[in-house]
Design a protein around this motif. Structure first.
Motif, PDB file in Angstrom:
ATOM      1  N   ALA A 202      -9.119  -4.867 -21.722  1.00 53.21           N
ATOM      2  CA  ALA A 202     -10.299  -4.160 -21.228  1.00 53.21           C
ATOM      3  C   ALA A 202     -11.204  -3.726 -22.382  1.00 53.21           C
ATOM      4  N   ALA A 203     -10.586  -3.328 -23.489  1.00 53.70           N
ATOM      5  CA  ALA A 203     -11.372  -2.873 -24.640  1.00 53.70           C
ATOM      6  C   ALA A 203     -12.001  -4.031 -25.402  1.00 53.70           C
ATOM      7  N   ALA A 204     -11.371  -5.216 -25.318  1.00 52.48           N
ATOM      8  CA  ALA A 204     -11.874  -6.400 -26.022  1.00 52.48           C
ATOM      9  C   ALA A 204     -11.933  -7.561 -25.026  1.00 52.48           C
ATOM     10  N   PRO A 205     -12.904  -7.538 -24.115  1.00 52.34           N
ATOM     11  CA  PRO A 205     -12.952  -8.554 -23.056  1.00 52.34           C
ATOM     12  C   PRO A 205     -13.117  -9.981 -23.571  1.00 52.34           C
ATOM     13  N   ASP A 206     -13.641 -10.142 -24.781  1.00 52.18           N
ATOM     14  CA  ASP A 206     -13.778 -11.479 -25.355  1.00 52.18           C
ATOM     15  C   ASP A 206     -12.531 -11.908 -26.128  1.00 52.18           C
ATOM     16  N   GLY A 207     -11.507 -11.067 -26.076  1.00 53.47           N
ATOM     17  CA  GLY A 207     -10.252 -11.384 -26.752  1.00 53.47           C
ATOM     18  C   GLY A 207     -10.197 -10.860 -28.178  1.00 53.47           C
ATOM     19  N   VAL A 208      -9.013 -10.963 -28.774  1.00 64.55           N
ATOM     20  CA  VAL A 208      -8.845 -10.570 -30.173  1.00 64.55           C
ATOM     21  C   VAL A 208      -8.637 -11.816 -31.015  1.00 64.55           C
ATOM     22  N   ASP A 209      -9.146 -11.764 -32.230  1.00 66.26           N
ATOM     23  CA  ASP A 209      -9.092 -12.926 -33.112  1.00 66.26           C
ATOM     24  C   ASP A 209      -7.879 -12.910 -34.029  1.00 66.26           C
ATOM     25  N   ALA A 210      -7.271 -11.731 -34.201  1.00 66.71           N
ATOM     26  CA  ALA A 210      -6.111 -11.618 -35.088  1.00 66.71           C
ATOM     27  C   ALA A 210      -5.323 -10.374 -34.722  1.00 66.71           C
ATOM     28  N   VAL A 211      -4.055 -10.388 -35.084  1.00 62.41           N
ATOM     29  CA  VAL A 211      -3.173  -9.231 -34.862  1.00 62.41           C
ATOM     30  C   VAL A 211      -2.491  -8.880 -36.180  1.00 62.41           C
ATOM     31  N   PHE A 212      -2.587  -7.602 -36.548  1.00 64.09           N
ATOM     32  CA  PHE A 212      -1.858  -7.054 -37.688  1.00 64.09           C
ATOM     33  C   PHE A 212      -0.835  -6.090 -37.085  1.00 64.09           C
ATOM     34  N   ASP A 213       0.404  -6.567 -36.958  1.00 65.34           N
ATOM     35  CA  ASP A 213       1.454  -5.780 -36.304  1.00 65.34           C
ATOM     36  C   ASP A 213       2.181  -4.900 -37.306  1.00 65.34           C
ATOM     37  N   LEU A 214       2.398  -3.642 -36.889  1.00 65.53           N
ATOM     38  CA  LEU A 214       3.122  -2.697 -37.730  1.00 65.53           C
ATOM     39  C   LEU A 214       4.223  -1.994 -36.956  1.00 65.53           C
ATOM     40  N   VAL A 215       4.638  -2.615 -35.848  1.00 66.71           N
ATOM     41  CA  VAL A 215       5.660  -2.035 -34.981  1.00 66.71           C
ATOM     42  C   VAL A 215       6.850  -2.969 -34.835  1.00 66.71           C
ATOM     43  N   GLY A 216       6.593  -4.244 -34.570  1.00 66.25           N
ATOM     44  CA  GLY A 216       7.654  -5.214 -34.397  1.00 66.25           C
ATOM     45  C   GLY A 216       8.243  -5.205 -32.998  1.00 66.25           C
ATOM     46  N   GLY A 217       9.310  -5.981 -32.820  1.00 67.95           N
ATOM     47  CA  GLY A 217      10.040  -5.995 -31.562  1.00 67.95           C
ATOM     48  C   GLY A 217       9.195  -6.380 -30.363  1.00 67.95           C
ATOM     49  N   GLU A 218       9.400  -5.664 -29.279  1.00 67.69           N
ATOM     50  CA  GLU A 218       8.714  -5.964 -28.027  1.00 67.69           C
ATOM     51  C   GLU A 218       7.207  -5.825 -28.158  1.00 67.69           C
ATOM     52  N   THR A 219       6.765  -4.857 -28.941  1.00 67.46           N
ATOM     53  CA  THR A 219       5.318  -4.683 -29.140  1.00 67.46           C
ATOM     54  C   THR A 219       4.714  -5.913 -29.792  1.00 67.46           C
ATOM     55  N   LEU A 220       5.393  -6.459 -30.791  1.00 61.55           N
ATOM     56  CA  LEU A 220       4.923  -7.675 -31.446  1.00 61.55           C
ATOM     57  C   LEU A 220       4.910  -8.846 -30.479  1.00 61.55           C
ATOM     58  N   GLU A 221       5.951  -8.965 -29.675  1.00 60.95           N
ATOM     59  CA  GLU A 221       6.005 -10.048 -28.672  1.00 60.95           C
ATOM     60  C   GLU A 221       4.794  -9.976 -27.745  1.00 60.95           C
ATOM     61  N   THR A 222       4.495  -8.773 -27.280  1.00 62.41           N
ATOM     62  CA  THR A 222       3.367  -8.603 -26.357  1.00 62.41           C
ATOM     63  C   THR A 222       2.049  -8.899 -27.053  1.00 62.41           C
TER      64      THR A 222
END
Length: 306
Positions: A202-222
């Motif tokens: 909803a916040a980025a209706p055009d999608g995201v171009d990259a992900v910088f994950d700092l949590v890992g696990g299930e959050t990273l999977e999602t």
């Protein structure tokens, strides 16, 4: 004798202690530093639980906590050039930063600019340097959208600022309690918790171009499911999962040049370390609990009395 905050074996907080220890002796290419401040990071408590960085050797117990330190050079080892007794420095210690004295290898040590406090300098060698390396790795053009999970912690806060300064739009996932903090950076805050991915869409209706994950696990999977190009998926928290998903761990440079650069970003006003709490060495356990419990905003630092 000098004091240091250590863990005596693998386990929980019950393994921690403030002890007296011998003053380290610098070997070739090392600086003996009187510590003025040490940064606190999630990796500190993870190492205590038995987590090992790839390629790392088994620690000698008691092992001193801390992989960020700033202080004053007390002695230089053989072959050291470019540093002298009395220099103010910061970097990645090899004998732990939660201590009155530590050793810095010159390849991961930098001169502290006069306009940078010891407290802020101690927040840079892991958190800000990881953020810098990760943003460089993603190499996003201005106008792209970057999703940062764990955006309220030390690495996330630095990554958001560096990316925003390059014209990248940042969507930061963090707890509801960190909403104002994340928004103050200029990022779009998305509350963590169930269905957070829907809120990102909803916040980025055009999608995201990259992900910088700092949590890992299930959050990273999602988070990976929000990307079409997995080459733009990096993680500073979960090497195994990110590789399995087609992304990559943050490629750490671990050089003095990167330390010089992040210090420059602070002194020119691009980057604020956001040290939100400082504890004396005899309360190092409290500092570590603040990070381990997941309630920290920005950076937590231990200050050592001169």
């Amino acid at each position: 004798m000098p004091k240091a905050y250590v863990f005596t074996r693998y386990g929980g907080p019950e393994t921690e202690a403030l002890v007296e220890s011998d003053r380290p002796v610098p070997g070739p290419g090392q600086l003996l530093v009187a510590v003025r401040a040490a940064g606190v990071n999630p990796v500190d408590w993870k190492l205590r639980t038995g987590y090992r960085r790839p390629g790392a050797s088994e620690p000698d117990f008691p092992a001193v906590f801390g992989s960020e330190a700033a202080g004053v050079v007390e002695e230089v080892g053989a072959g050291v050039t470019g540093f002298a007794v009395g220099d103010e420095v910061f970097g990645n210690p090899v004998t732990g930063g939660y201590a009155e004295y530590t050793l810095l290898p010159v390849e991961v040590a930098a001169h502290k600019p006069a306009g940078l406090s010891f407290t802020d300098a101690a927040a840079l060698p892991v958190a800000a340097a990881t953020a810098y390396d990760g943003v460089r790795q993603l190499a996003l053009p201005a106008g792209a959208t970057l999703l940062i999970t764990g955006a309220g912690g030390g690495v996330g806060v630095a990554a958001a600022q560096i990316a925003l300064a390059e014209g990248v739009r940042v969507v930061g996932v963090a707890s509801e309690g960190k909403k104002e903090f994340v928004a103050a950076l200029g990022a779009v805050h998305v509350p963590s918790g169930p269905d957070w991915a829907d809120r990102v869409r909803a916040a980025a209706p055009d999608g995201v171009d990259a992900v910088f994950d700092l949590v890992g696990g299930e959050t990273l999977e999602t988070a990976a499911g929000l990307l079409t190009d997995r080459s733009k998926l990096i993680s500073g928290a979960d090497r195994g999962t990110v590789a399995r998903l087609g992304g990559a761990p943050v490629a750490r440079a671990r050089t003095a040049a990167v330390l010089d650069e992040v210090a420059r970003l602070v002194t020119d006003g691009t980057l604020r370390p956001f040290v939100t709490a400082a504890f004396p060495l005899d309360r190092a356990g409290e500092a570590l609990r603040t990070v381990e419990d997941g309630h920290a905003q920005g950076k937590i630092v231990i200050e050592v009395t001169a």
